[in-house]
Design a protein around this motif. Structure first.
Motif, PDB file in Angstrom:
ATOM      1  N   HIS A 105      -6.568  -3.887 -10.717  1.00 54.77           N
ATOM      2  CA  HIS A 105      -7.080  -4.841  -9.941  1.00 54.77           C
ATOM      3  C   HIS A 105      -6.037  -6.110 -10.106  1.00 54.77           C
ATOM      4  CE1 HIS A 105     -10.970  -3.515  -8.850  1.00 54.77           C
ATOM      5  NE2 HIS A 105     -11.384  -3.256  -9.929  1.00 54.77           N
ATOM      6  N   ARG A 106      -5.612  -6.213 -11.270  1.00 51.90           N
ATOM      7  CA  ARG A 106      -4.282  -7.401 -11.195  1.00 51.90           C
ATOM      8  C   ARG A 106      -3.314  -6.955 -10.500  1.00 51.90           C
ATOM      9  NH1 ARG A 106      -4.006  -7.041 -16.218  1.00 51.90           N
ATOM     10  NH2 ARG A 106      -5.582  -8.430 -17.074  1.00 51.90           N
ATOM     11  N   TYR A 107      -2.600  -5.622 -10.469  1.00 50.01           N
ATOM     12  CA  TYR A 107      -1.652  -5.619  -9.874  1.00 50.01           C
ATOM     13  C   TYR A 107      -2.006  -5.707  -8.049  1.00 50.01           C
ATOM     14  CZ  TYR A 107       2.079  -2.606  -7.510  1.00 50.01           C
ATOM     15  OH  TYR A 107       3.137  -2.171  -6.782  1.00 50.01           O
ATOM     16  N   LEU A 108      -3.158  -5.026  -7.732  1.00 50.07           N
ATOM     17  CA  LEU A 108      -3.523  -5.089  -6.272  1.00 50.07           C
ATOM     18  C   LEU A 108      -3.672  -6.419  -5.855  1.00 50.07           C
ATOM     19  CD1 LEU A 108      -6.309  -2.574  -6.216  1.00 50.07           C
ATOM     20  CD2 LEU A 108      -3.930  -2.207  -5.558  1.00 50.07           C
ATOM     21  N   GLY A 109      -4.260  -7.626  -6.751  1.00 57.36           N
ATOM     22  CA  GLY A 109      -4.130  -8.656  -6.555  1.00 57.36           C
ATOM     23  C   GLY A 109      -2.745  -9.363  -6.174  1.00 57.36           C
ATOM     24  N   HIS A 110      -1.715  -9.140  -7.303  1.00 51.55           N
ATOM     25  CA  HIS A 110      -0.249  -9.492  -7.133  1.00 51.55           C
ATOM     26  C   HIS A 110       0.268  -9.105  -5.766  1.00 51.55           C
ATOM     27  CE1 HIS A 110       3.868  -9.824  -8.437  1.00 51.55           C
ATOM     28  NE2 HIS A 110       3.994  -8.576  -7.978  1.00 51.55           N
ATOM     29  N   LEU A 111      -0.073  -7.837  -5.241  1.00 46.64           N
ATOM     30  CA  LEU A 111       0.502  -7.304  -4.159  1.00 46.64           C
ATOM     31  C   LEU A 111      -0.125  -8.209  -2.890  1.00 46.64           C
ATOM     32  CD1 LEU A 111       0.498  -3.482  -4.414  1.00 46.64           C
ATOM     33  CD2 LEU A 111       2.365  -4.980  -4.800  1.00 46.64           C
ATOM     34  N   ALA A 112      -1.349  -8.600  -2.897  1.00 48.13           N
ATOM     35  CA  ALA A 112      -1.837  -9.362  -1.859  1.00 48.13           C
ATOM     36  C   ALA A 112      -1.327 -10.805  -1.910  1.00 48.13           C
ATOM     37  CB  ALA A 112      -3.424  -9.660  -2.069  1.00 48.13           C
ATOM     38  N   GLU A 113      -1.072 -11.436  -2.958  1.00 48.64           N
ATOM     39  CA  GLU A 113      -0.467 -12.947  -3.080  1.00 48.64           C
ATOM     40  C   GLU A 113       0.904 -12.525  -2.593  1.00 48.64           C
ATOM     41  OE1 GLU A 113      -0.821 -13.615  -7.281  1.00 48.64           O
ATOM     42  OE2 GLU A 113      -3.160 -13.823  -7.338  1.00 48.64           O
ATOM     43  N   ARG A 114       1.712 -11.470  -2.595  1.00 49.63           N
ATOM     44  CA  ARG A 114       2.993 -11.553  -1.958  1.00 49.63           C
ATOM     45  C   ARG A 114       3.031 -11.310  -0.601  1.00 49.63           C
ATOM     46  NH1 ARG A 114       5.994  -6.637  -4.949  1.00 49.63           N
ATOM     47  NH2 ARG A 114       7.300  -7.105  -3.147  1.00 49.63           N
ATOM     48  N   GLY A 115       1.752 -11.499  -0.119  1.00 49.62           N
ATOM     49  CA  GLY A 115       1.763 -11.145   1.269  1.00 49.62           C
ATOM     50  C   GLY A 115       1.553  -9.974   2.110  1.00 49.62           C
ATOM     51  N   LEU A 116       0.968  -9.010   1.097  1.00 44.80           N
ATOM     52  CA  LEU A 116       0.915  -7.496   1.658  1.00 44.80           C
ATOM     53  C   LEU A 116      -0.433  -7.605   2.321  1.00 44.80           C
ATOM     54  CD1 LEU A 116       3.321  -6.734  -0.153  1.00 44.80           C
ATOM     55  CD2 LEU A 116       2.407  -4.557  -0.421  1.00 44.80           C
ATOM     56  N   SER A 117      -0.497  -6.705   3.347  1.00 38.66           N
ATOM     57  CA  SER A 117      -1.653  -6.663   4.087  1.00 38.66           C
ATOM     58  C   SER A 117      -2.572  -5.585   3.651  1.00 38.66           C
ATOM     59  CB  SER A 117      -1.539  -5.893   5.676  1.00 38.66           C
ATOM     60  OG  SER A 117      -1.042  -4.871   5.703  1.00 38.66           O
ATOM     61  N   PRO A 118      -4.105  -5.755   3.881  1.00 37.11           N
ATOM     62  CA  PRO A 118      -4.790  -4.866   3.174  1.00 37.11           C
ATOM     63  C   PRO A 118      -4.482  -3.335   3.414  1.00 37.11           C
ATOM     64  CG  PRO A 118      -6.172  -6.622   4.094  1.00 37.11           C
ATOM     65  CD  PRO A 118      -4.723  -6.543   4.520  1.00 37.11           C
ATOM     66  N   ASP A 119      -3.817  -3.122   4.518  1.00 32.37           N
ATOM     67  CA  ASP A 119      -3.698  -1.523   4.679  1.00 32.37           C
ATOM     68  C   ASP A 119      -2.156  -1.245   3.800  1.00 32.37           C
ATOM     69  OD1 ASP A 119      -5.464  -1.128   6.632  1.00 32.37           O
ATOM     70  OD2 ASP A 119      -3.981  -1.464   8.294  1.00 32.37           O
ATOM     71  N   GLN A 120      -1.500  -2.215   3.615  1.00 35.13           N
ATOM     72  CA  GLN A 120      -0.227  -1.920   2.921  1.00 35.13           C
ATOM     73  C   GLN A 120      -0.577  -1.800   1.317  1.00 35.13           C
ATOM     74  OE1 GLN A 120       1.965  -5.502   4.226  1.00 35.13           O
ATOM     75  NE2 GLN A 120       3.555  -4.117   5.138  1.00 35.13           N
ATOM     76  N   VAL A 121      -1.596  -2.719   0.707  1.00 40.51           N
ATOM     77  CA  VAL A 121      -2.015  -2.667  -0.530  1.00 40.51           C
ATOM     78  C   VAL A 121      -2.762  -1.361  -0.907  1.00 40.51           C
ATOM     79  CG1 VAL A 121      -3.914  -3.635  -2.334  1.00 40.51           C
ATOM     80  CG2 VAL A 121      -2.458  -5.150  -0.714  1.00 40.51           C
ATOM     81  N   ARG A 122      -3.536  -0.920   0.138  1.00 45.98           N
ATOM     82  CA  ARG A 122      -4.328   0.409  -0.104  1.00 45.98           C
ATOM     83  C   ARG A 122      -3.203   1.487  -0.119  1.00 45.98           C
ATOM     84  NH1 ARG A 122      -6.969   0.421   4.229  1.00 45.98           N
ATOM     85  NH2 ARG A 122      -5.806   1.537   5.558  1.00 45.98           N
ATOM     86  N   GLU A 123      -2.273   1.404   0.595  1.00 43.24           N
ATOM     87  CA  GLU A 123      -1.226   2.457   0.764  1.00 43.24           C
ATOM     88  C   GLU A 123      -0.377   2.525  -0.414  1.00 43.24           C
ATOM     89  OE1 GLU A 123       3.075   3.372   2.925  1.00 43.24           O
ATOM     90  OE2 GLU A 123       1.745   2.040   3.944  1.00 43.24           O
TER      91      GLU A 123
END
Length: 440
Positions: A61-79
């Motif tokens: 969860h921490r890493y997924l949050g990190h990706l979102a904070e960097r501006g990745l879209s939900p689709d990019q985070v999922r990928e």
């Protein structure tokens, strides 16, 4: 004679499959399973009392949050966790940042290749560096059995340089290089484990590290530095070879198996050496390793990388802080094992018993010399009749030496098991029938 349908001749399979080194892990596993009540000093595995299944989800969860904070879209985070990723890895920037924060290794993320454990990193480095039949790789002897196995699978000549009591002597390595060149061979690299090595437990002094780097420059060698046990020692760590490297002589091989958890199967190689092609184009050795990886494992599992990345984010890359408690546990286990050996074999009795051992400052392993031939038959008798398991040191010598040595791993046992295990080991060593005698 023609083979029966569905039957293959071993002689027609790759020659490495008949090499005893390929059976070492299977034999130890078989002995452990056959004698489950025996106390085992064999596995060099982390103590799992610190593992908590909730950590995996927290890290993810921490890493997924990190990706979102960097501006990745939900689709990019999922990928990023569900799809294949680049062969070189998704988390190279976090690994490079951690190496700088914790080890003073300053390299660009592009020089990092994320691998399936350190074993793959070794395999990639060997395959990339050895280009011809006359190329050889040198290694300390004894050495980690994984480098021996990888070299055999790749048909690479591994030239051992015998450790002395305190480890590798650069002068011995230089002499070995000269001998190989006199035979018309080309030494390409030397494999070393500078910190609390597996299997001998020795660490390379600072002056030897500097001398080794100087030698590598003079002799045009690369150094394959493998150091998974650095954080299982004292807080005052010596610098890695890579952090001292000013001429890009060191390919640093890393693993998160001992610092995080082995189930992730994530390691890495730092290969910042420049590769020049015939047309004058320039790239990094890491790019070449990634090419090879793309044809072996395609990529390191994205989900495993995500969990490791979350752990690195949790400690700002400072795994030494993350591992403070586990490191203290390993140091305590090592000290307690040495005390038990001292009690069981006091100095006045040691020579008579034909036993001596080293006293590593950290890591997982102790090298114990015994008065008998410590082979598989002796190990089987030890497990069956005395309820204690260890690892023959002969497994770790590329040319089959070390017959009177055993490796004790101190990482996985409680104090109670260590004390009882050393007692059983003492009874075995002093048993009336020498383990190497006929009928033993």
């Amino acid at each position: 004679m023609t083979a029966a349908p569905g039957e293959l001749r071993r002689s027609e399979l790759h020659s490495s499959l008949a090499d005893p080194v390929m059976d070492t892990m299977n034999f130890l596993n078989e002995i452990t399973m056959r004698y489950p009540e025996a106390i085992s000093f064999a596995p060099g595995r982390p103590y799992d009392g610190f593992f908590d299944t909730t950590q995996v989800f927290d890290h993810l969860h921490r890493y997924l949050g990190h990706l979102a904070e960097r501006g990745l879209s939900p689709d990019q985070v999922r990928e990023s966790v569900f799809q294949y990723g680049p062969a070189a890895g998704r988390i190279r920037d976090l690994i490079a940042g951690s190496l700088l924060a914790d080890e003073g290794i300053d390299v660009p993320p592009e020089s990092v290749v994320v691998t399936v454990g350190c074993q793959e990193a070794m395999f990639l480095a060997l395959r990339a560096l050895v280009s011809g039949r006359d190329d050889v790789v040198l290694t300390t002897s004894p050495c980690y059995v994984g480098i021996t196995g990888a070299a055999r699978l790749l048909d690479i000549e591994l030239v051992p340089v015998r450790e002395r009591g305190s480890g590798l002597f650069p002068a011995d390595l230089e002499n070995a290089v000269a001998r190989e060149r006199a035979l018309g061979r080309r030494p390409k690299a030397v494999y070393v484990m500078p910190d609390h090595s597996n299997p001998s437990g020795v660490s390379m002094p600072l002056d030897v590290r500097r001398d080794l780097l100087d030698l590598a420059g003079r002799q045009d060698l690369l150094i394959l530095e493998d150091s998974p046990y650095r954080l299982a020692g004292t807080a005052r760590r010596l610098p890695t070879l890579k952090s001292l490297d000013r001429d890009r002589r060191v390919v640093h091989l890393g693993s998160y198996s001992k610092t995080l958890f082995p189930g992730a199967r994530v390691g890495f190689a730092v290969a910042d050496q420049t590769v020049v092609d015939p047309a004058g184009g320039r790239g990094l050795l890491a790019d070449e390793l990634a090419k090879i990886k793309s044809m072996i494992t395609v990529n390191t599992p994205s989900l495993s990388q995500a969990v490791v990345a979350g752990a690195l984010l949790a400690c700002d890359g400072r795994l030494s802080e993350f591992n403070r408690d586990t490191s203290a546990y390993y140091q305590d286990s090592m000290r307690f094992t040495l005390k038990c050996l001292e009690r069981r074999f006091p100095a006045s009795h040691r020579a008579t018993a034909g036993v001596r051992w080293n006293a590593p400052a950290g890591g997982f392993f102790i090298f114990l010399r015994v008065p008998f031939h410590a082979d598989n038959a002796a190990l089987k008798r030890s497990a069956q009749d005395f309820g204690v398991i260890w690892t023959p040191m002969s497994y770790f010598y590329p040319r089959g030496e070390g017959g009177h040595g055993i490796r004790l791993s101190t990482s996985y046992l409680t104090h109670e098991d260590i004390e009882e295990g050393v007692s059983r080991l003492g009874e075995f060593i002093e048993s009336p029938m020498a383990p190497g005698e006929p009928g033993a």
